[in-house]
Design a protein around this motif. Structure first.
Motif, PDB file in Angstrom:
ATOM      1  N   PRO A 102       4.485 -10.910  -3.102  1.00  0.00           N
ATOM      2  CA  PRO A 102       3.423  -9.894  -3.153  1.00  0.00           C
ATOM      3  C   PRO A 102       2.189 -10.251  -2.351  1.00  0.00           C
ATOM      4  CG  PRO A 102       4.376 -10.213  -5.326  1.00  0.00           C
ATOM      5  CD  PRO A 102       4.971 -11.276  -4.446  1.00  0.00           C
ATOM      6  N   ASP A 103       1.823 -11.547  -2.305  1.00  0.00           N
ATOM      7  CA  ASP A 103       0.623 -11.931  -1.572  1.00  0.00           C
ATOM      8  C   ASP A 103       0.849 -11.914  -0.063  1.00  0.00           C
ATOM      9  OD1 ASP A 103       2.323 -14.131  -1.608  1.00  0.00           O
ATOM     10  OD2 ASP A 103       0.702 -15.588  -1.840  1.00  0.00           O
ATOM     11  N   ARG A 104       2.063 -11.647   0.365  1.00  0.00           N
ATOM     12  CA  ARG A 104       2.369 -11.512   1.786  1.00  0.00           C
ATOM     13  C   ARG A 104       2.759 -10.077   2.143  1.00  0.00           C
ATOM     14  NH1 ARG A 104       5.982 -17.044   2.685  1.00  0.00           N
ATOM     15  NH2 ARG A 104       4.314 -18.530   2.178  1.00  0.00           N
ATOM     16  N   CYS A 105       2.493  -9.170   1.227  1.00  0.00           N
ATOM     17  CA  CYS A 105       2.827  -7.757   1.438  1.00  0.00           C
ATOM     18  C   CYS A 105       1.544  -6.931   1.354  1.00  0.00           C
ATOM     19  CB  CYS A 105       3.838  -7.268   0.397  1.00  0.00           C
ATOM     20  SG  CYS A 105       5.463  -8.029   0.506  1.00  0.00           S
ATOM     21  N   ASP A 106       1.051  -6.441   2.483  1.00  0.00           N
ATOM     22  CA  ASP A 106      -0.126  -5.579   2.443  1.00  0.00           C
ATOM     23  C   ASP A 106       0.124  -4.333   1.617  1.00  0.00           C
ATOM     24  OD1 ASP A 106      -1.298  -7.447   4.082  1.00  0.00           O
ATOM     25  OD2 ASP A 106      -1.195  -6.218   5.902  1.00  0.00           O
ATOM     26  N   LEU A 107       1.377  -3.883   1.587  1.00  0.00           N
ATOM     27  CA  LEU A 107       1.700  -2.684   0.813  1.00  0.00           C
ATOM     28  C   LEU A 107       1.606  -2.896  -0.691  1.00  0.00           C
ATOM     29  CD1 LEU A 107       4.662  -1.143   2.832  1.00  0.00           C
ATOM     30  CD2 LEU A 107       2.377  -0.182   2.539  1.00  0.00           C
ATOM     31  N   SER A 108       1.417  -4.134  -1.129  1.00  0.00           N
ATOM     32  CA  SER A 108       1.212  -4.364  -2.566  1.00  0.00           C
ATOM     33  C   SER A 108      -0.014  -3.595  -3.060  1.00  0.00           C
ATOM     34  CB  SER A 108       1.028  -5.859  -2.847  1.00  0.00           C
ATOM     35  OG  SER A 108       2.217  -6.575  -2.607  1.00  0.00           O
ATOM     36  N   ALA A 109      -1.017  -3.445  -2.214  1.00  0.00           N
ATOM     37  CA  ALA A 109      -2.218  -2.705  -2.603  1.00  0.00           C
ATOM     38  C   ALA A 109      -1.879  -1.250  -2.895  1.00  0.00           C
ATOM     39  CB  ALA A 109      -3.272  -2.800  -1.500  1.00  0.00           C
ATOM     40  N   MET A 110      -1.023  -0.668  -2.078  1.00  0.00           N
ATOM     41  CA  MET A 110      -0.598   0.714  -2.313  1.00  0.00           C
ATOM     42  C   MET A 110       0.215   0.821  -3.599  1.00  0.00           C
ATOM     43  SD  MET A 110       2.202   2.971  -2.133  1.00  0.00           S
ATOM     44  CE  MET A 110       3.401   2.355  -0.962  1.00  0.00           C
ATOM     45  N   ARG A 111       1.106  -0.134  -3.820  1.00  0.00           N
ATOM     46  CA  ARG A 111       1.936  -0.102  -5.023  1.00  0.00           C
ATOM     47  C   ARG A 111       1.073  -0.189  -6.277  1.00  0.00           C
ATOM     48  NH1 ARG A 111       6.791  -4.305  -4.257  1.00  0.00           N
ATOM     49  NH2 ARG A 111       7.748  -3.053  -5.897  1.00  0.00           N
ATOM     50  N   HIS A 112       0.041  -1.028  -6.254  1.00  0.00           N
ATOM     51  CA  HIS A 112      -0.857  -1.136  -7.401  1.00  0.00           C
ATOM     52  C   HIS A 112      -1.631   0.166  -7.609  1.00  0.00           C
ATOM     53  CE1 HIS A 112       0.109  -5.248  -8.143  1.00  0.00           C
ATOM     54  NE2 HIS A 112      -0.462  -5.712  -7.043  1.00  0.00           N
ATOM     55  N   ALA A 113      -2.070   0.782  -6.518  1.00  0.00           N
ATOM     56  CA  ALA A 113      -2.824   2.027  -6.625  1.00  0.00           C
ATOM     57  C   ALA A 113      -1.984   3.133  -7.252  1.00  0.00           C
ATOM     58  CB  ALA A 113      -3.317   2.451  -5.240  1.00  0.00           C
ATOM     59  N   VAL A 114      -0.753   3.265  -6.803  1.00  0.00           N
ATOM     60  CA  VAL A 114       0.146   4.285  -7.365  1.00  0.00           C
ATOM     61  C   VAL A 114       0.541   3.929  -8.786  1.00  0.00           C
ATOM     62  CG1 VAL A 114       2.403   5.391  -7.110  1.00  0.00           C
ATOM     63  CG2 VAL A 114       0.988   4.973  -5.091  1.00  0.00           C
ATOM     64  N   GLY A 115       0.725   2.637  -9.050  1.00  0.00           N
ATOM     65  CA  GLY A 115       1.135   2.203 -10.381  1.00  0.00           C
ATOM     66  C   GLY A 115       0.159   2.577 -11.475  1.00  0.00           C
TER      67      GLY A 115
END
Length: 266
Positions: A149-162
């Motif tokens: 997760p700390d190497r995935c910029d898209l983790s921020a999007m996943r958290h926002a949608v979550g």
């Protein structure tokens, strides 16, 4: 060639959502060619070999395999995505179906792949077992998931949608961290496969502006499902806010992501 099988299990739930924004997702998937090229570099295919992509989406991997002379087949839960795959790979055998109940004979394929797909199954182990069943003995099965997760910029999007999703039922175990060393290997072994190697690959999605980013980020099935529940505008706004740190000086976006692969043998 195209066939339609009755959808059951996880396909029945996910298919309509993934098909809702099929063209937008197809544009997203076109950027994922680096994921597929890396798999084919590690596990090359020879002309005439039969290749199955489980959760084939709009057919970008199938096109890459066909370009190498493979005879391709793809299964997906979404008819709309398969329509685009048919445009990209007219000679592919395309089937609407469920990855937990693959409609193919035993030992039918020289390579089976699943890119960000197997974890959508209601029973991932069952889906991996099916992948091994339809692969010929000793054939590779490529399993690809999200990286750290700390190497995935898209983790921020996943958290926002979550934040818009209902909480898990009390007492539910957390989802397995498939990117952690050994986790995917143990799951593959439990499905009767023989893990052979693991590796990671990083590359970046690029979007020209806010509208292009929003179009791409609103396309995945789970995001479609959330947007239908709470409305598209609040989800769009949350995504743009979460990904603002990745905006480039020209007003575009660059989102670097890591992907984790395991190659196993049937």
């Amino acid at each position: 060639m195209h066939a339609t099988m009755p959808a059951s299990g996880s396909a029945l739930r996910h298919g309509p959502f993934w098909g809702a924004r099929a063209r937008a997702w197809a544009d997203n998937e076109a950027q994922q060619i680096q994921t597929y090229e890396e798999a084919l570099r590690r596990v090359p295919v020879a002309p005439g070999q039969r290749v199955l992509d489980v959760g084939c989406g709009s057919g970008v991997f199938l096109r890459a395999a066909a370009n190498r002379g493979a005879r391709t087949a793809g299964l997906d839960a979404s008819e709309a995505l398969l329509e685009i795959a048919r445009e990209r790979v007219p000679d592919a055998e395309l089937t609407v179906g469920d990855m937990e109940f693959l409609p193919y004979e035993d030992d039918a394929f020289d390579l089976v792949t699943g890119f960000n797909s197997f974890f959508f199954a209601a029973d991932m182990t069952a889906a991996l077992r099916e992948a091994g069943r339809v692969a010929r003995p000793g054939a590779p099965v490529v399993i690809q998931v999200w990286g750290r997760p700390d190497r995935c910029d898209l983790s921020a999007m996943r958290h926002a949608v979550g934040r818009f999703m209902p909480p898990a039922p009390p007492g539910s175990p957390p989802p397995p961290a498939l990117w952690q060393p050994g986790v995917l290997e143990r799951m593959a072994s439990g499905a009767g496969l023989r893990p052979e190697s693991a590796f990671d690959r990083s590359w970046a999605y690029e979007y020209a502006d806010d509208d292009a980013l929003a179009r791409g980020m609103l396309a995945p099935g789970l995001v479609v499902e959330v947007a239908r529940t709470v409305g598209e505008e609040p989800v769009r706004r949350a995504i743009l806010e979460a990904l603002a740190p990745y905006r480039t000086p020209d007003g575009g976006y660059r989102l670097r992501n890591e992907w984790h692969y395991v190659v196993a043998r049937a």
